[in-house]
Design an enzyme around this catalytic site. Structure first.
Site, mmCIF file in Angstrom:
data_model
loop_
_atom_site.group_PDB
_atom_site.id
_atom_site.type_symbol
_atom_site.label_atom_id
_atom_site.label_comp_id
_atom_site.label_asym_id
_atom_site.label_seq_id
_atom_site.Cartn_x
_atom_site.Cartn_y
_atom_site.Cartn_z
ATOM 1 N N ARG A 53 0.758 -1.397 -0.434
ATOM 2 C CA ARG A 53 -0.017 0.648 -0.658
ATOM 3 C C ARG A 53 1.115 1.683 0.126
ATOM 4 N NH1 ARG A 53 -3.011 -4.738 2.118
ATOM 5 N NH2 ARG A 53 -0.998 -4.349 3.075
ATOM 6 N N THR A 54 1.548 1.542 0.824
ATOM 7 C CA THR A 54 2.350 2.129 0.946
ATOM 8 C C THR A 54 3.130 3.435 -0.418
ATOM 9 O OG1 THR A 54 3.465 2.223 3.444
ATOM 10 C CG2 THR A 54 3.975 3.866 2.748
ATOM 11 N N LYS A 83 25.778 -2.664 -1.575
ATOM 12 C CA LYS A 83 27.547 -2.683 -1.607
ATOM 13 C C LYS A 83 28.541 -2.382 -0.964
ATOM 14 C CE LYS A 83 27.234 -2.023 -7.149
ATOM 15 N NZ LYS A 83 27.693 -1.725 -8.608
ATOM 16 N N ARG A 104 11.476 3.743 2.620
ATOM 17 C CA ARG A 104 11.037 3.307 3.666
ATOM 18 C C ARG A 104 12.440 2.529 4.666
ATOM 19 N NH1 ARG A 104 6.485 -0.415 4.233
ATOM 20 N NH2 ARG A 104 5.138 1.347 5.109
ATOM 21 N N HIS A 132 5.333 5.914 11.563
ATOM 22 C CA HIS A 132 4.682 6.144 10.120
ATOM 23 C C HIS A 132 4.410 6.703 9.700
ATOM 24 C CE1 HIS A 132 3.506 4.223 6.602
ATOM 25 N NE2 HIS A 132 3.263 2.582 6.650
#
Ligand code: NCD
Length: 305
Positions: A53-54, A83, A104, A132
């Site tokens: 969703r986000t 890396k 995120r 959030h």
């Protein structure tokens, strides 16, 4: 330059403006008349943790407003982080290409760290078990739409009270409005962290902690179910012990007030029986839909548009 890192950064007047903007975005989507305000802008979404969703609602929000999107999913293995590149250097690169960075990351404080080197607005799309904020804004918008008010509400959070970043972000927004009461219902292993309890007490928040869902059902206006956050456990046995602590059943829903709503940030695993979906009080899919309108509003907010 505006970033969105935590809901605690917002004053009530600003929150109200954002809610009103989301409502305008919703109307414009529904009438198919969306102003291309972000034409010529590029939004970068970089996700080091899974998301449906986000990420997709942010990307849809950007596209609807006329922006273009560059996106990295599974960034822990598909970006140069694999890396060994630091988040600061990755952020510097994203700022060379995009006008907004949506990020995120499993580590608390990562988007905050990114803001220290970013020349473009950073939006925290979830940092570990910490915050959030954009989910909290869409949750707030949902409560306002469903109840017609944001004060004088009883809100019960159920499940993983310890690790729910959506809870940690929504509570401060609801604290801006008078006479809200909170219930935190969890197994004893997943109660509020000591620091969050201290924060609530210091701010004179009216809250009750309990392990008994049944005694709370008839009292609440919002029942906010949460998933037990498997990814925050260091061993499977601990997770297995609590993973099925609270499964909402139809017999529980019958005890709710007629105008109560059931929310869940989703994904649902084993917290809400599927047959509840058809009850009009089940608001979680409407909630996810609201994420699109709210994220359109938030993209405009960070660019001062
Ligand atoms: C939440 C999250 O990522 O914190 N999901 C979401 O963004 N809708 C809740 C969860 O994953 O349980």
């Amino acid at each position: 330059m505006k970033n969105i890192i935590s809901t605690e950064q917002f004053k009530k007047a600003e929150v109200e403006k954002i809610l009103a903007r989301a409502s305008i975005m919703e109307a414009s989507c529904k009438s198919d008349k969306i102003e291309q305000i972000l034409k010529d802008k590029i939004v970068a979404c970089i996700f080091f943790e899974p998301s449906t969703r986000t990420r997709l609602s942010f990307e849809t929000a950007a596209l609807k407003l006329g922006a273009k999107v560059i996106s990295v999913e599974n960034a822990e293995t598909t970006s140069s982080a694999y890396k060994g590149e630091s988040i600061e250097d990755t952020t510097r690169m994203l700022c060379c290409y995009a006008d907004i960075i949506v990020m995120r990351h499993p580590k608390e404080g990562t988007s905050d760290a990114a803001t220290r080197v970013a020349s473009k607005p950073v939006i925290n799309a979830g940092d570990g078990a910490n915050k959030h904020p954009t989910q909290a804004f869409l949750d707030l918008y949902t409560i306002q739409k469903e109840h017609g008010r944001l004060d004088n509400l009883s809100i019960a959070f159920v499940g993983d009270i310890l690790n729910s970043r959506t809870l940690r972000s929504l509570v401060p927004l609801l604290m801006l409005y008078p006479n809200n009461k909170f219930y935190f219902i969890s197994p004893k292993e997943l109660v509020l962290s000591a620091d969050y309890r201290k924060y609530l007490t210091k701010n004179n928040v009216n809250f009750v902690e309990t392990t008994n869902l049944d005694e709370v059902l008839s009292k609440v206006d919002v029942l906010y179910m949460t998933r037990v956050q498997k990814e925050r456990f260091s061993n499977v046995a601990d997770y297995d012990r609590v993973k099925d602590s609270f499964l909402l059943k139809m017999e529980d829903v019958r005890k709710l007030k007629k105008d109560a709503i059931i929310m869940h940030p989703l994904p649902r695993v084993n917290e809400i029986e599927v047959e509840i979906d058809k009850d009009p009080r089940a608001a979680y899919f409407r909630q996810a839909q609201n994420g699109l309108y709210m994220r359109m509003a938030l993209l405009l907010f960070v660019l001062d548009l």
